[in-house]
Motif scaffolding. Structure first.
Motif, PDB file in Angstrom:
ATOM      1  N   MET A 192      25.106  52.933  40.296  1.00  0.00           N
ATOM      2  CA  MET A 192      24.882  51.483  40.416  1.00  0.00           C
ATOM      3  C   MET A 192      26.193  50.791  40.776  1.00  0.00           C
ATOM      4  O   MET A 192      27.218  50.974  40.141  1.00  0.00           O
ATOM      5  N   SER A 193      26.174  50.000  41.834  1.00  0.00           N
ATOM      6  CA  SER A 193      27.373  49.320  42.276  1.00  0.00           C
ATOM      7  C   SER A 193      27.635  48.081  41.437  1.00  0.00           C
ATOM      8  O   SER A 193      26.732  47.526  40.814  1.00  0.00           O
ATOM      9  N   VAL A 194      28.897  47.660  41.435  1.00  0.00           N
ATOM     10  CA  VAL A 194      29.313  46.476  40.690  1.00  0.00           C
ATOM     11  C   VAL A 194      29.723  45.398  41.683  1.00  0.00           C
ATOM     12  O   VAL A 194      30.434  45.671  42.646  1.00  0.00           O
ATOM     13  N   GLU A 195      29.280  44.179  41.461  1.00  0.00           N
ATOM     14  CA  GLU A 195      29.686  43.056  42.295  1.00  0.00           C
ATOM     15  C   GLU A 195      30.694  42.216  41.523  1.00  0.00           C
ATOM     16  O   GLU A 195      30.418  41.752  40.420  1.00  0.00           O
ATOM     17  N   LEU A 196      31.871  42.035  42.109  1.00  0.00           N
ATOM     18  CA  LEU A 196      32.941  41.276  41.473  1.00  0.00           C
ATOM     19  C   LEU A 196      33.458  40.254  42.467  1.00  0.00           C
ATOM     20  O   LEU A 196      33.813  40.593  43.597  1.00  0.00           O
ATOM     21  N   TYR A 197      33.478  38.992  42.056  1.00  0.00           N
ATOM     22  CA  TYR A 197      33.988  37.962  42.951  1.00  0.00           C
ATOM     23  C   TYR A 197      34.573  36.805  42.158  1.00  0.00           C
ATOM     24  O   TYR A 197      34.224  36.580  40.983  1.00  0.00           O
ATOM     25  N   ALA A 198      35.487  36.092  42.809  1.00  0.00           N
ATOM     26  CA  ALA A 198      36.141  34.925  42.213  1.00  0.00           C
ATOM     27  C   ALA A 198      35.788  33.697  43.031  1.00  0.00           C
ATOM     28  O   ALA A 198      35.743  33.753  44.261  1.00  0.00           O
ATOM     29  N   ASN A 199      35.568  32.583  42.331  1.00  0.00           N
ATOM     30  CA  ASN A 199      35.283  31.304  42.977  1.00  0.00           C
ATOM     31  C   ASN A 199      36.273  30.251  42.492  1.00  0.00           C
ATOM     32  O   ASN A 199      36.321  29.949  41.298  1.00  0.00           O
ATOM     33  N   GLY A 200      37.092  29.723  43.403  1.00  0.00           N
ATOM     34  CA  GLY A 200      38.018  28.652  43.053  1.00  0.00           C
ATOM     35  C   GLY A 200      38.923  28.993  41.892  1.00  0.00           C
ATOM     36  O   GLY A 200      39.278  28.118  41.093  1.00  0.00           O
ATOM     37  N   GLY A 245      47.313  32.316  35.899  1.00  0.00           N
ATOM     38  CA  GLY A 245      48.690  32.788  35.904  1.00  0.00           C
ATOM     39  C   GLY A 245      49.301  32.715  34.531  1.00  0.00           C
ATOM     40  O   GLY A 245      48.606  32.735  33.512  1.00  0.00           O
ATOM     41  N   TYR A 246      50.612  32.599  34.499  1.00  0.00           N
ATOM     42  CA  TYR A 246      51.364  32.634  33.263  1.00  0.00           C
ATOM     43  C   TYR A 246      51.910  31.244  32.930  1.00  0.00           C
ATOM     44  O   TYR A 246      52.133  30.426  33.825  1.00  0.00           O
ATOM     45  N   THR A 247      52.128  31.003  31.665  1.00  0.00           N
ATOM     46  CA  THR A 247      52.604  29.695  31.222  1.00  0.00           C
ATOM     47  C   THR A 247      53.897  29.294  31.912  1.00  0.00           C
ATOM     48  O   THR A 247      54.062  28.157  32.363  1.00  0.00           O
ATOM     49  N   ASP A 248      54.828  30.243  32.026  1.00  0.00           N
ATOM     50  CA  ASP A 248      56.121  29.927  32.640  1.00  0.00           C
ATOM     51  C   ASP A 248      56.398  30.800  33.859  1.00  0.00           C
ATOM     52  O   ASP A 248      57.539  31.024  34.226  1.00  0.00           O
ATOM     53  N   GLY A 249      55.320  31.287  34.471  1.00  0.00           N
ATOM     54  CA  GLY A 249      55.507  32.186  35.593  1.00  0.00           C
ATOM     55  C   GLY A 249      54.619  31.856  36.767  1.00  0.00           C
ATOM     56  O   GLY A 249      54.222  30.706  36.964  1.00  0.00           O
ATOM     57  N   PHE A 250      54.268  32.898  37.522  1.00  0.00           N
ATOM     58  CA  PHE A 250      53.589  32.711  38.791  1.00  0.00           C
ATOM     59  C   PHE A 250      52.101  32.445  38.601  1.00  0.00           C
ATOM     60  O   PHE A 250      51.474  32.949  37.682  1.00  0.00           O
ATOM     61  N   HIS A 251      51.538  31.649  39.501  1.00  0.00           N
ATOM     62  CA  HIS A 251      50.112  31.320  39.477  1.00  0.00           C
ATOM     63  C   HIS A 251      49.473  31.622  40.839  1.00  0.00           C
ATOM     64  O   HIS A 251      50.119  31.539  41.879  1.00  0.00           O
ATOM     65  N   ILE A 252      48.195  31.993  40.792  1.00  0.00           N
ATOM     66  CA  ILE A 252      47.386  32.016  42.002  1.00  0.00           C
ATOM     67  C   ILE A 252      46.571  30.736  42.013  1.00  0.00           C
ATOM     68  O   ILE A 252      46.237  30.190  40.968  1.00  0.00           O
ATOM     69  N   ARG A 253      46.238  30.278  43.225  1.00  0.00           N
ATOM     70  CA  ARG A 253      45.632  28.957  43.338  1.00  0.00           C
ATOM     71  C   ARG A 253      44.342  29.004  44.140  1.00  0.00           C
ATOM     72  O   ARG A 253      44.323  29.475  45.279  1.00  0.00           O
ATOM     73  N   GLU A 254      43.267  28.525  43.515  1.00  0.00           N
ATOM     74  CA  GLU A 254      41.975  28.297  44.169  1.00  0.00           C
ATOM     75  C   GLU A 254      41.544  29.503  45.002  1.00  0.00           C
ATOM     76  O   GLU A 254      41.235  29.391  46.192  1.00  0.00           O
ATOM     77  N   LEU A 255      41.493  30.643  44.340  1.00  0.00           N
ATOM     78  CA  LEU A 255      41.155  31.896  45.021  1.00  0.00           C
ATOM     79  C   LEU A 255      39.646  32.065  45.141  1.00  0.00           C
ATOM     80  O   LEU A 255      38.921  32.008  44.147  1.00  0.00           O
ATOM     81  N   ASP A 256      39.188  32.284  46.353  1.00  0.00           N
ATOM     82  CA  ASP A 256      37.817  32.719  46.623  1.00  0.00           C
ATOM     83  C   ASP A 256      37.910  34.126  47.177  1.00  0.00           C
ATOM     84  O   ASP A 256      38.516  34.345  48.236  1.00  0.00           O
ATOM     85  N   LEU A 257      37.337  35.076  46.470  1.00  0.00           N
ATOM     86  CA  LEU A 257      37.462  36.476  46.890  1.00  0.00           C
ATOM     87  C   LEU A 257      36.261  37.271  46.401  1.00  0.00           C
ATOM     88  O   LEU A 257      35.911  37.225  45.226  1.00  0.00           O
ATOM     89  N   SER A 258      35.637  38.000  47.318  1.00  0.00           N
ATOM     90  CA  SER A 258      34.538  38.891  46.980  1.00  0.00           C
ATOM     91  C   SER A 258      34.970  40.325  47.286  1.00  0.00           C
ATOM     92  O   SER A 258      35.392  40.626  48.406  1.00  0.00           O
ATOM     93  N   ILE A 259      34.875  41.204  46.291  1.00  0.00           N
ATOM     94  CA  ILE A 259      35.279  42.594  46.450  1.00  0.00           C
ATOM     95  C   ILE A 259      34.124  43.388  47.063  1.00  0.00           C
ATOM     96  O   ILE A 259      33.040  43.441  46.488  1.00  0.00           O
TER      97      ILE A 259
END
Length: 269
Positions: free
Chosen positions: A1-9, A13-27
């Protein structure tokens, strides 16, 4: 059985570190996806955000249509396996003992390993070519052998998706190819969806079905290796000049960097 993983908006990230912004991504399910980008671009942050290892600021990550933030941790571990950078093994632990840890999400509380668990552990070690090392201590193995053991542990979780953060870091070229070929074999033979952060663009081009290029926390490009690994994309994402050429064996398009861009983008890290 396949898995569907995706991100919307997704912003995370980290409190004092790097952030990703408004990511839309479907694996893509059943495929090998590579995340590429310069150091500090957000590749590892994306991998951790997709697996809920770091908190989100906004947006969502969905696993088979359900928010990953509403799924119990143990259930997520039955469906996603993640192998971080520089995984640490306790002293004196044998290969078999480490791989057995992959069965934790499937075990009942206070219960030992079942016959089914042992069968899966044996299968995972055999699939990763480490069965002959089962009773050796992990610390006694070479870097490439240890990486195979860690992949075997992740495989023992019996998930449909495997996420790896720079699986070939610090390995020589032979061991790098060994690990990449193993991942392709697991994908083709076992149907495991693979997502990996990788620095070697040649490996991304040769062994991936899909490539995502990240820059300054933003997904800039995505598509097949031929669509993404181009001189134009490398100029934008890495600030390097390159020339394309065809691999004489794989017939995939590669790019050979030869110089830094003379006028790099101002917001490049």
């Amino acid at each position: 059985m396949s898995v569907e993983l995706y991100a919307n908006g997704l912003s995370a990230g980290y409190t004092d570190g790097f952030h990703i912004r408004e990511l839309d991504l479907s694996i893509p399910s059943g495929k090998i996806t590579s995340l590429i980008g310069a150091n500090g671009s957000g590749k590892s942050t994306i991998l951790k955000a997709l697996t809920r290892l770091i908190p989100k600021d906004q947006g969502n990550v969905c696993l088979d249509g359900k928010s990953i933030y509403q799924i119990p941790t143990k259930e997520i571990a039955r469906r996603l396996a993640i192998l971080p950078q520089n995984a640490q093994c306790p002293d004196a632990l044998t290969v078999e003992e480490l791989v057995e840890n992959g069965r934790y999400p499937h075990r009942r509380r206070f219960s030992g390993l079942t016959a089914e668990d042992l069968e899966v552990v044996h299968w995972a070690m055999k699939a990763c070519g480490v069965l002959d090392f089962a009773h050796r201590e992990v610390d006694s193995l070479s870097g490439g052998q240890r990486q195979r053991v860690w992949i075997a542990m992740a495989l023992a979780q019996k998930t449909d998706m495997l996420l790896l953060d720079e699986p070939t870091t610090f390995l020589d070229i032979a061991h790098q190819l060994d690990i990449m070929q193993l991942l392709v074999q697991l994908n083709r033979d076992q149907g495991v969806t693979i997502v990996m952060v990788i620095h070697d663009l040649n490996h991304a081009a040769m062994f991936s079905d899909y490539v995502v290029a990240v820059r300054n926390g933003i997904k800039e490009f995505e598509g097949t290796p031929r669509q993404v690994i181009t001189p134009e994309v490398l100029r934008i994402v890495f600030d390097v000049e390159s020339v394309p050429f065809s691999h004489p064996v794989f017939h995939t398009q590669l790019c050979l960097p030869y110089d830094l861009c003379r006028h790099p983008s101002k917001d490049t890290l």
